[in-house]
Design a protein around this motif. Sequence first.
Motif, PDB file in Angstrom:
ATOM      1  N   ALA A   1      -0.153   5.077  -6.726  1.00 36.86           N
ATOM      2  CA  ALA A   1      -0.206   5.446  -5.306  1.00 36.86           C
ATOM      3  C   ALA A   1      -1.631   5.299  -4.791  1.00 36.86           C
ATOM      4  CB  ALA A   1       0.283   6.879  -5.108  1.00 36.86           C
ATOM      5  N   ASP A   2      -1.796   4.657  -3.627  1.00 35.32           N
ATOM      6  CA  ASP A   2      -3.125   4.451  -3.055  1.00 35.32           C
ATOM      7  C   ASP A   2      -3.606   5.698  -2.334  1.00 35.32           C
ATOM      8  OD1 ASP A   2      -3.432   1.397  -3.466  1.00 35.32           O
ATOM      9  OD2 ASP A   2      -1.437   1.633  -2.608  1.00 35.32           O
ATOM     10  N   GLU A   3      -2.662   6.396  -1.708  1.00 42.37           N
ATOM     11  CA  GLU A   3      -2.987   7.615  -0.968  1.00 42.37           C
ATOM     12  C   GLU A   3      -1.930   8.657  -1.303  1.00 42.37           C
ATOM     13  OE1 GLU A   3      -5.685   7.590   0.778  1.00 42.37           O
ATOM     14  OE2 GLU A   3      -6.036   5.442   1.140  1.00 42.37           O
ATOM     15  N   VAL A   4      -2.316   9.941  -1.230  1.00 40.81           N
ATOM     16  CA  VAL A   4      -1.334  10.994  -1.498  1.00 40.81           C
ATOM     17  C   VAL A   4      -1.392  12.054  -0.402  1.00 40.81           C
ATOM     18  CG1 VAL A   4      -1.274  10.674  -3.996  1.00 40.81           C
ATOM     19  CG2 VAL A   4      -2.960  12.234  -2.990  1.00 40.81           C
ATOM     20  N   ILE A   5      -0.247  12.676  -0.161  1.00 41.89           N
ATOM     21  CA  ILE A   5      -0.149  13.754   0.828  1.00 41.89           C
ATOM     22  C   ILE A   5       0.473  14.964   0.140  1.00 41.89           C
ATOM     23  CG2 ILE A   5       0.956  14.501   2.973  1.00 41.89           C
ATOM     24  CD1 ILE A   5       1.058  11.523   3.813  1.00 41.89           C
ATOM     25  N   ASP A   6      -0.194  16.120   0.256  1.00 41.54           N
ATOM     26  CA  ASP A   6       0.361  17.361  -0.295  1.00 41.54           C
ATOM     27  C   ASP A   6       1.261  17.969   0.783  1.00 41.54           C
ATOM     28  OD1 ASP A   6       0.946  19.901  -1.147  1.00 41.54           O
ATOM     29  OD2 ASP A   6      -1.055  20.275  -1.976  1.00 41.54           O
ATOM     30  N   HIS A   7       2.581  17.783   0.633  1.00 43.40           N
ATOM     31  CA  HIS A   7       3.462  18.216   1.723  1.00 43.40           C
ATOM     32  C   HIS A   7       3.601  19.742   1.822  1.00 43.40           C
ATOM     33  CE1 HIS A   7       6.892  17.286  -1.283  1.00 43.40           C
ATOM     34  NE2 HIS A   7       6.712  18.584  -1.261  1.00 43.40           N
ATOM     35  N   ALA A   8       3.043  20.468   0.834  1.00 42.00           N
ATOM     36  CA  ALA A   8       3.020  21.926   0.932  1.00 42.00           C
ATOM     37  C   ALA A   8       1.869  22.381   1.832  1.00 42.00           C
ATOM     38  CB  ALA A   8       2.898  22.548  -0.446  1.00 42.00           C
TER      39      ALA A   8
ATOM     40  N   ARG B   1       0.878  -1.168   0.000  1.00 41.86           N
ATOM     41  CA  ARG B   1       0.000   0.000   0.000  1.00 41.86           C
ATOM     42  C   ARG B   1       0.915   1.218   0.000  1.00 41.86           C
ATOM     43  NH1 ARG B   1      -3.154   2.730   4.869  1.00 41.86           N
ATOM     44  NH2 ARG B   1      -4.670   3.973   3.717  1.00 41.86           N
ATOM     45  N   VAL B   2       0.774   2.055  -1.044  1.00 39.35           N
ATOM     46  CA  VAL B   2       1.711   3.167  -1.224  1.00 39.35           C
ATOM     47  C   VAL B   2       1.060   4.505  -0.884  1.00 39.35           C
ATOM     48  CG1 VAL B   2       3.137   4.426  -2.888  1.00 39.35           C
ATOM     49  CG2 VAL B   2       3.018   1.928  -2.995  1.00 39.35           C
ATOM     50  N   ILE B   3       1.727   5.222   0.006  1.00 35.61           N
ATOM     51  CA  ILE B   3       1.355   6.609   0.297  1.00 35.61           C
ATOM     52  C   ILE B   3       2.461   7.477  -0.298  1.00 35.61           C
ATOM     53  CG2 ILE B   3       0.882   8.300   2.102  1.00 35.61           C
ATOM     54  CD1 ILE B   3       0.299   5.894   3.996  1.00 35.61           C
ATOM     55  N   ALA B   4       2.100   8.418  -1.177  1.00 36.83           N
ATOM     56  CA  ALA B   4       3.120   9.234  -1.846  1.00 36.83           C
ATOM     57  C   ALA B   4       2.923  10.701  -1.487  1.00 36.83           C
ATOM     58  CB  ALA B   4       3.029   9.044  -3.353  1.00 36.83           C
ATOM     59  N   THR B   5       4.031  11.432  -1.382  1.00 38.64           N
ATOM     60  CA  THR B   5       3.928  12.870  -1.132  1.00 38.64           C
ATOM     61  C   THR B   5       4.424  13.662  -2.340  1.00 38.64           C
ATOM     62  OG1 THR B   5       6.142  13.474  -0.312  1.00 38.64           O
ATOM     63  CG2 THR B   5       4.689  12.330   1.227  1.00 38.64           C
ATOM     64  N   ALA B   6       3.855  14.847  -2.514  1.00 41.11           N
ATOM     65  CA  ALA B   6       4.352  15.792  -3.520  1.00 41.11           C
ATOM     66  C   ALA B   6       3.884  17.174  -3.096  1.00 41.11           C
ATOM     67  CB  ALA B   6       3.844  15.445  -4.913  1.00 41.11           C
ATOM     68  N   GLY B   7       4.417  18.211  -3.754  1.00 39.55           N
ATOM     69  CA  GLY B   7       4.131  19.572  -3.320  1.00 39.55           C
ATOM     70  C   GLY B   7       3.153  20.324  -4.203  1.00 39.55           C
ATOM     71  N   ALA B   8       2.449  19.626  -5.087  1.00 37.37           N
ATOM     72  CA  ALA B   8       1.485  20.302  -5.966  1.00 37.37           C
ATOM     73  C   ALA B   8       0.387  19.324  -6.369  1.00 37.37           C
ATOM     74  CB  ALA B   8       2.188  20.831  -7.217  1.00 37.37           C
ATOM     75  N   ALA B   9      -0.822  19.862  -6.538  1.00 33.64           N
ATOM     76  CA  ALA B   9      -1.984  19.006  -6.843  1.00 33.64           C
ATOM     77  C   ALA B   9      -1.772  18.211  -8.128  1.00 33.64           C
ATOM     78  CB  ALA B   9      -3.238  19.857  -6.940  1.00 33.64           C
ATOM     79  N   TRP B  10      -1.178  18.851  -9.163  1.00 30.86           N
ATOM     80  CA  TRP B  10      -1.011  18.139 -10.443  1.00 30.86           C
ATOM     81  C   TRP B  10      -0.042  16.962 -10.283  1.00 30.86           C
ATOM     82  CZ3 TRP B  10       3.673  17.895 -13.174  1.00 30.86           C
ATOM     83  CH2 TRP B  10       4.678  18.778 -12.771  1.00 30.86           C
TER      84      TRP B  10
END
Length: 342
Positions: A212-219, A193-202
Amino acid sequence: MKAIRFHQHGGPDVLKFEEAPEPKINANEVLVKVKACALNHLDVWVRNGGPAWKLPLPHISGSDISGEVVEVGTLVTRVRLGDRVLLCPGISCGRCEMCFRGLDSACRLYTLFGVFVEGGYAEYVKSPEMNVLPIPGDLSFEEAAAVPLVFITAWHMLFTRAGLKPGEEVLVIGAGSGVGSAAIQIAKLVNARVIATAGAAWKLEKARALGADEVIDHAQQSIAEEVKRLTKKRGVDVVVDHVGAAVWDSCFDSLATYGRLVTCGMTTGADLKLDGQQLFGRQRSVLGSFMGGKAELVEALKFVAQGKLKAVIDSVYPLAEAAAAQRKMEGREFFGKILLHP
Ligand SMILES: [Zn+2]
Protein backbone atom coordinates in the motif's frame (compact mmCIF):
# COMPACT_ATOMS: atom_id res chain seq x y z
CA MET A 1 -13.06 -39.50 9.85
CA LYS A 2 -12.85 -36.59 12.28
CA ALA A 3 -14.69 -33.44 11.22
CA ILE A 4 -16.16 -30.23 12.56
CA ARG A 5 -19.91 -30.32 11.98
CA PHE A 6 -22.95 -28.36 13.12
CA HIS A 7 -26.37 -29.97 13.58
CA GLN A 8 -28.20 -26.65 14.02
CA HIS A 9 -27.45 -23.04 13.09
CA GLY A 10 -26.15 -20.61 15.72
CA GLY A 11 -23.02 -19.15 17.31
CA PRO A 12 -19.54 -20.76 17.38
CA ASP A 13 -20.69 -23.19 20.10
CA VAL A 14 -22.73 -25.22 17.57
CA LEU A 15 -19.46 -26.43 15.97
CA LYS A 16 -18.78 -30.00 17.14
CA PHE A 17 -15.56 -31.95 16.67
CA GLU A 18 -16.87 -35.47 15.98
CA GLU A 19 -16.86 -38.60 13.81
CA ALA A 20 -18.38 -38.18 10.35
CA PRO A 21 -18.67 -40.60 7.41
CA GLU A 22 -15.74 -40.47 4.99
CA PRO A 23 -16.86 -39.10 1.58
CA LYS A 24 -17.47 -41.67 -1.22
CA ILE A 25 -16.18 -40.49 -4.59
CA ASN A 26 -17.90 -40.71 -7.98
CA ALA A 27 -16.07 -41.65 -11.17
CA ASN A 28 -15.23 -38.01 -12.01
CA GLU A 29 -14.10 -37.12 -8.49
CA VAL A 30 -11.01 -37.37 -6.30
CA LEU A 31 -10.62 -37.84 -2.56
CA VAL A 32 -8.29 -35.37 -0.88
CA LYS A 33 -6.68 -35.76 2.54
CA VAL A 34 -7.06 -32.23 3.88
CA LYS A 35 -3.78 -30.64 5.04
CA ALA A 36 -5.08 -27.10 5.58
CA CYS A 37 -8.37 -25.25 5.32
CA ALA A 38 -8.74 -21.47 5.49
CA LEU A 39 -11.66 -19.69 7.12
CA ASN A 40 -13.82 -17.17 5.29
CA HIS A 41 -16.62 -14.88 6.46
CA LEU A 42 -18.86 -17.11 4.39
CA ASP A 43 -18.34 -19.83 7.04
CA VAL A 44 -19.90 -17.56 9.65
CA TRP A 45 -22.90 -16.70 7.43
CA VAL A 46 -23.46 -20.39 6.77
CA ARG A 47 -23.12 -21.29 10.46
CA ASN A 48 -25.46 -18.50 11.58
CA GLY A 49 -28.02 -19.60 9.01
CA GLY A 50 -30.85 -17.62 7.47
CA PRO A 51 -33.39 -17.78 4.67
CA ALA A 52 -30.65 -18.09 2.01
CA TRP A 53 -29.04 -21.10 3.71
CA LYS A 54 -31.40 -24.06 3.66
CA LEU A 55 -28.64 -26.60 4.10
CA PRO A 56 -28.85 -30.31 4.76
CA LEU A 57 -27.70 -30.86 8.37
CA PRO A 58 -25.32 -31.85 9.86
CA HIS A 59 -23.05 -29.62 7.82
CA ILE A 60 -19.28 -29.40 7.19
CA SER A 61 -18.00 -25.88 6.37
CA GLY A 62 -14.78 -24.79 4.70
CA SER A 63 -14.27 -23.44 1.15
CA ASP A 64 -10.48 -23.00 0.94
CA ILE A 65 -8.78 -26.37 0.91
CA SER A 66 -5.33 -27.82 0.22
CA GLY A 67 -4.19 -31.40 0.62
CA GLU A 68 -2.95 -34.62 -0.88
CA VAL A 69 -4.83 -36.82 -3.36
CA VAL A 70 -5.48 -40.26 -1.84
CA GLU A 71 -8.05 -41.73 -4.27
CA VAL A 72 -9.09 -40.99 -7.85
CA GLY A 73 -12.27 -41.98 -9.73
CA THR A 74 -12.18 -44.17 -12.84
CA LEU A 75 -12.86 -41.23 -15.22
CA VAL A 76 -10.15 -39.01 -13.70
CA THR A 77 -7.20 -38.48 -16.08
CA ARG A 78 -5.36 -35.34 -15.02
CA VAL A 79 -4.92 -35.87 -11.27
CA ARG A 80 -2.78 -38.62 -9.69
CA LEU A 81 -2.43 -40.26 -6.33
CA GLY A 82 -0.06 -38.32 -4.09
CA ASP A 83 -0.49 -34.99 -5.95
CA ARG A 84 -0.19 -31.89 -3.74
CA VAL A 85 -3.27 -29.89 -4.66
CA LEU A 86 -5.49 -26.99 -3.83
CA LEU A 87 -9.18 -26.90 -4.64
CA CYS A 88 -10.88 -24.14 -6.59
CA PRO A 89 -13.63 -23.21 -4.10
CA GLY A 90 -16.45 -22.62 -6.60
CA ILE A 91 -18.27 -25.61 -8.10
CA SER A 92 -20.23 -25.02 -11.32
CA CYS A 93 -21.70 -27.20 -14.07
CA GLY A 94 -18.97 -26.55 -16.68
CA ARG A 95 -21.51 -26.99 -19.47
CA CYS A 96 -23.56 -23.76 -19.62
CA GLU A 97 -22.99 -20.48 -21.43
CA MET A 98 -21.77 -18.70 -18.28
CA CYS A 99 -19.29 -21.51 -17.51
CA PHE A 100 -18.02 -21.39 -21.12
CA ARG A 101 -17.45 -17.67 -20.70
CA GLY A 102 -15.41 -18.23 -17.55
CA LEU A 103 -18.11 -16.62 -15.41
CA ASP A 104 -18.46 -19.66 -13.14
CA SER A 105 -20.15 -17.76 -10.31
CA ALA A 106 -23.02 -16.81 -12.68
CA CYS A 107 -23.74 -20.50 -13.38
CA ARG A 108 -27.23 -21.44 -12.18
CA LEU A 109 -25.79 -24.51 -10.44
CA TYR A 110 -22.96 -22.59 -8.79
CA THR A 111 -22.06 -23.47 -5.21
CA LEU A 112 -18.95 -23.72 -3.05
CA PHE A 113 -17.21 -26.27 -0.90
CA GLY A 114 -18.68 -25.81 2.55
CA VAL A 115 -21.99 -24.46 1.26
CA PHE A 116 -24.14 -26.99 -0.59
CA VAL A 117 -21.37 -29.59 -0.70
CA GLU A 118 -19.26 -30.77 2.23
CA GLY A 119 -16.23 -28.59 2.92
CA GLY A 120 -12.74 -28.79 4.34
CA TYR A 121 -13.30 -28.70 8.12
CA ALA A 122 -12.54 -32.41 8.02
CA GLU A 123 -9.81 -35.00 7.51
CA TYR A 124 -11.05 -35.81 3.99
CA VAL A 125 -13.04 -34.02 1.30
CA LYS A 126 -14.16 -35.13 -2.16
CA SER A 127 -13.89 -32.87 -5.20
CA PRO A 128 -14.76 -32.95 -8.89
CA GLU A 129 -11.54 -33.39 -10.91
CA MET A 130 -12.37 -30.07 -12.57
CA ASN A 131 -11.74 -28.22 -9.29
CA VAL A 132 -8.35 -29.77 -8.51
CA LEU A 133 -5.25 -27.66 -9.24
CA PRO A 134 -1.59 -28.41 -8.50
CA ILE A 135 -0.05 -26.33 -5.70
CA PRO A 136 2.24 -23.85 -7.48
CA GLY A 137 5.95 -23.57 -6.70
CA ASP A 138 7.14 -24.59 -3.26
CA LEU A 139 4.11 -23.24 -1.41
CA SER A 140 3.27 -24.92 1.87
CA PHE A 141 -0.17 -26.48 2.31
CA GLU A 142 -1.08 -23.55 4.60
CA GLU A 143 -0.06 -20.96 2.01
CA ALA A 144 -1.93 -22.85 -0.71
CA ALA A 145 -5.16 -22.99 1.32
CA ALA A 146 -4.93 -19.27 2.10
CA VAL A 147 -5.00 -18.23 -1.56
CA PRO A 148 -8.06 -19.39 -3.54
CA LEU A 149 -11.25 -17.70 -2.36
CA VAL A 150 -9.91 -14.24 -1.60
CA PHE A 151 -7.62 -14.03 -4.63
CA ILE A 152 -10.39 -15.15 -7.01
CA THR A 153 -12.71 -12.61 -5.40
CA ALA A 154 -10.26 -9.71 -5.51
CA TRP A 155 -9.10 -10.55 -9.08
CA HIS A 156 -12.71 -10.67 -10.30
CA MET A 157 -13.52 -7.37 -8.55
CA LEU A 158 -10.51 -5.43 -9.80
CA PHE A 159 -10.06 -6.70 -13.35
CA THR A 160 -13.26 -8.37 -14.53
CA ARG A 161 -15.76 -6.04 -12.87
CA ALA A 162 -13.98 -2.70 -12.30
CA GLY A 163 -11.67 -2.95 -15.34
CA LEU A 164 -8.62 -1.70 -13.41
CA LYS A 165 -5.96 -0.23 -15.70
CA PRO A 166 -2.23 0.24 -15.04
CA GLY A 167 -1.40 3.28 -12.98
CA GLU A 168 -4.94 3.99 -11.74
CA GLU A 169 -5.65 4.91 -8.12
CA VAL A 170 -7.37 2.33 -5.92
CA LEU A 171 -8.89 2.59 -2.46
CA VAL A 172 -8.97 -0.75 -0.59
CA ILE A 173 -11.33 -0.87 2.38
CA GLY A 174 -10.28 -3.14 5.26
CA ALA A 175 -6.69 -4.05 4.47
CA GLY A 176 -6.62 -6.68 7.22
CA SER A 177 -9.33 -8.84 5.67
CA GLY A 178 -8.48 -11.66 3.28
CA VAL A 179 -9.98 -9.80 0.32
CA GLY A 180 -8.29 -6.55 1.35
CA SER A 181 -4.83 -8.10 1.67
CA ALA A 182 -5.27 -9.78 -1.74
CA ALA A 183 -6.63 -6.63 -3.43
CA ILE A 184 -3.66 -4.52 -2.32
CA GLN A 185 -1.23 -6.97 -3.93
CA ILE A 186 -3.25 -7.49 -7.13
CA ALA A 187 -3.60 -3.75 -7.68
CA LYS A 188 0.17 -3.36 -7.26
CA LEU A 189 0.73 -5.97 -10.03
CA VAL A 190 -0.37 -3.29 -12.51
CA ASN A 191 1.37 -0.46 -10.65
CA ALA A 192 -1.81 1.08 -9.35
CA ARG A 193 -1.41 3.60 -6.55
CA VAL A 194 -3.04 1.90 -3.56
CA ILE A 195 -4.63 3.66 -0.61
CA ALA A 196 -5.63 1.14 2.09
CA THR A 197 -7.75 1.58 5.20
CA ALA A 198 -7.66 -0.31 8.50
CA GLY A 199 -8.74 0.34 12.07
CA ALA A 200 -5.45 -0.13 13.94
CA ALA A 201 -1.87 1.11 13.59
CA TRP A 202 -0.40 -2.42 13.49
CA LYS A 203 -2.69 -3.30 10.58
CA LEU A 204 -1.71 -0.15 8.66
CA GLU A 205 1.95 -1.13 9.02
CA LYS A 206 1.20 -4.56 7.55
CA ALA A 207 -0.78 -2.96 4.72
CA ARG A 208 2.25 -0.87 3.82
CA ALA A 209 4.45 -3.96 3.91
CA LEU A 210 2.09 -5.59 1.37
CA GLY A 211 2.56 -2.65 -0.98
CA ALA A 212 0.00 0.00 0.00
CA ASP A 213 1.35 3.44 -0.96
CA GLU A 214 -0.85 5.32 1.48
CA VAL A 215 -2.87 4.24 4.51
CA ILE A 216 -5.90 5.65 6.31
CA ASP A 217 -6.78 4.79 9.92
CA HIS A 218 -10.56 4.64 9.64
CA ALA A 219 -10.91 4.62 13.44
CA GLN A 220 -9.22 8.05 13.65
CA GLN A 221 -9.62 9.67 10.23
CA SER A 222 -12.41 10.36 7.75
CA ILE A 223 -11.86 8.10 4.72
CA ALA A 224 -13.40 10.54 2.22
CA GLU A 225 -11.45 13.53 3.59
CA GLU A 226 -8.16 11.63 3.53
CA VAL A 227 -8.76 10.37 -0.01
CA LYS A 228 -9.46 13.96 -1.10
CA ARG A 229 -6.21 15.11 0.47
CA LEU A 230 -4.13 12.22 -0.90
CA THR A 231 -5.51 12.59 -4.45
CA LYS A 232 -5.52 16.40 -4.49
CA LYS A 233 -9.35 16.42 -4.60
CA ARG A 234 -9.49 14.16 -7.68
CA GLY A 235 -10.71 10.98 -5.94
CA VAL A 236 -9.79 7.38 -6.81
CA ASP A 237 -10.59 5.40 -9.96
CA VAL A 238 -11.62 2.23 -8.13
CA VAL A 239 -12.89 1.49 -4.62
CA VAL A 240 -12.79 -2.12 -3.39
CA ASP A 241 -15.38 -2.68 -0.66
CA HIS A 242 -16.68 -5.72 1.23
CA VAL A 243 -18.05 -3.94 4.29
CA GLY A 244 -21.21 -2.24 3.00
CA ALA A 245 -23.39 0.19 4.96
CA ALA A 246 -20.82 1.48 7.49
CA VAL A 247 -18.48 2.82 4.80
CA TRP A 248 -20.76 3.15 1.78
CA ASP A 249 -21.08 6.95 1.69
CA SER A 250 -17.33 7.39 2.29
CA CYS A 251 -16.59 4.97 -0.57
CA PHE A 252 -18.96 6.66 -2.99
CA ASP A 253 -17.70 10.16 -2.06
CA SER A 254 -14.11 9.00 -2.65
CA LEU A 255 -14.71 8.20 -6.33
CA ALA A 256 -13.20 10.32 -9.11
CA THR A 257 -15.23 11.22 -12.18
CA TYR A 258 -15.61 7.90 -14.03
CA GLY A 259 -14.76 6.09 -10.78
CA ARG A 260 -15.99 2.55 -10.11
CA LEU A 261 -17.13 1.31 -6.72
CA VAL A 262 -17.04 -2.49 -6.60
CA THR A 263 -18.34 -4.47 -3.64
CA CYS A 264 -18.36 -8.18 -2.81
CA GLY A 265 -19.99 -8.14 0.61
CA MET A 266 -21.98 -6.28 3.20
CA THR A 267 -20.62 -7.34 6.60
CA THR A 268 -22.04 -4.19 8.27
CA GLY A 269 -25.40 -4.24 6.50
CA ALA A 270 -26.85 -3.92 3.02
CA ASP A 271 -29.20 -0.95 3.44
CA LEU A 272 -27.56 1.61 1.15
CA LYS A 273 -28.35 5.11 -0.12
CA LEU A 274 -27.19 6.35 -3.49
CA ASP A 275 -26.67 9.99 -4.50
CA GLY A 276 -28.14 9.81 -8.01
CA GLN A 277 -26.96 13.31 -8.88
CA GLN A 278 -23.34 12.36 -8.29
CA LEU A 279 -23.83 9.00 -9.99
CA PHE A 280 -24.76 10.39 -13.41
CA GLY A 281 -23.13 13.82 -13.12
CA ARG A 282 -19.72 12.32 -12.34
CA GLN A 283 -20.36 9.28 -14.60
CA ARG A 284 -19.60 6.85 -11.76
CA SER A 285 -20.35 3.11 -11.66
CA VAL A 286 -21.48 0.94 -8.77
CA LEU A 287 -20.69 -2.74 -9.34
CA GLY A 288 -21.60 -5.91 -7.51
CA SER A 289 -19.15 -8.81 -7.53
CA PHE A 290 -19.48 -12.38 -6.31
CA MET A 291 -16.58 -14.85 -6.29
CA GLY A 292 -15.15 -15.45 -9.80
CA GLY A 293 -14.08 -18.20 -12.19
CA LYS A 294 -11.48 -20.96 -12.25
CA ALA A 295 -9.69 -19.12 -15.05
CA GLU A 296 -9.15 -16.16 -12.73
CA LEU A 297 -7.67 -18.41 -10.04
CA VAL A 298 -5.35 -20.01 -12.60
CA GLU A 299 -4.16 -16.53 -13.65
CA ALA A 300 -3.62 -15.42 -10.06
CA LEU A 301 -1.72 -18.65 -9.28
CA LYS A 302 0.90 -17.82 -11.95
CA PHE A 303 1.82 -14.76 -9.91
CA VAL A 304 1.67 -16.76 -6.67
CA ALA A 305 4.19 -19.21 -8.20
CA GLN A 306 6.50 -16.29 -9.01
CA GLY A 307 6.20 -14.91 -5.49
CA LYS A 308 4.53 -11.73 -6.80
CA LEU A 309 1.32 -12.51 -4.94
CA LYS A 310 1.56 -13.93 -1.44
CA ALA A 311 -0.86 -15.62 0.87
CA VAL A 312 -1.13 -13.61 4.05
CA ILE A 313 -1.47 -15.93 7.04
CA ASP A 314 -2.62 -14.65 10.41
CA SER A 315 -2.75 -17.87 12.41
CA VAL A 316 -3.22 -21.64 12.25
CA TYR A 317 -5.51 -23.58 14.65
CA PRO A 318 -5.93 -27.35 15.12
CA LEU A 319 -9.16 -28.56 13.47
CA ALA A 320 -10.67 -29.33 16.88
CA GLU A 321 -10.42 -25.60 17.75
CA ALA A 322 -12.51 -24.35 14.82
CA ALA A 323 -14.88 -22.52 17.17
CA ALA A 324 -11.99 -20.50 18.64
CA ALA A 325 -10.74 -19.76 15.12
CA GLN A 326 -14.17 -18.48 14.03
CA ARG A 327 -14.45 -16.38 17.21
CA LYS A 328 -11.14 -14.76 16.32
CA MET A 329 -12.43 -13.95 12.84
CA GLU A 330 -15.62 -12.43 14.21
CA GLY A 331 -13.53 -10.36 16.64
CA ARG A 332 -11.60 -8.61 13.81
CA GLU A 333 -8.24 -8.86 15.65
CA PHE A 334 -6.46 -10.48 12.74
CA PHE A 335 -4.65 -9.66 9.52
CA GLY A 336 -4.93 -12.06 6.59
CA LYS A 337 -6.16 -15.64 6.71
CA ILE A 338 -6.95 -17.84 9.69
CA LEU A 339 -6.42 -21.55 8.98
CA LEU A 340 -7.35 -24.94 10.36
CA HIS A 341 -5.01 -27.90 10.48
CA PRO A 342 -6.65 -31.37 10.61
ZN1 LIG B 1 -22.59 -23.70 -15.62
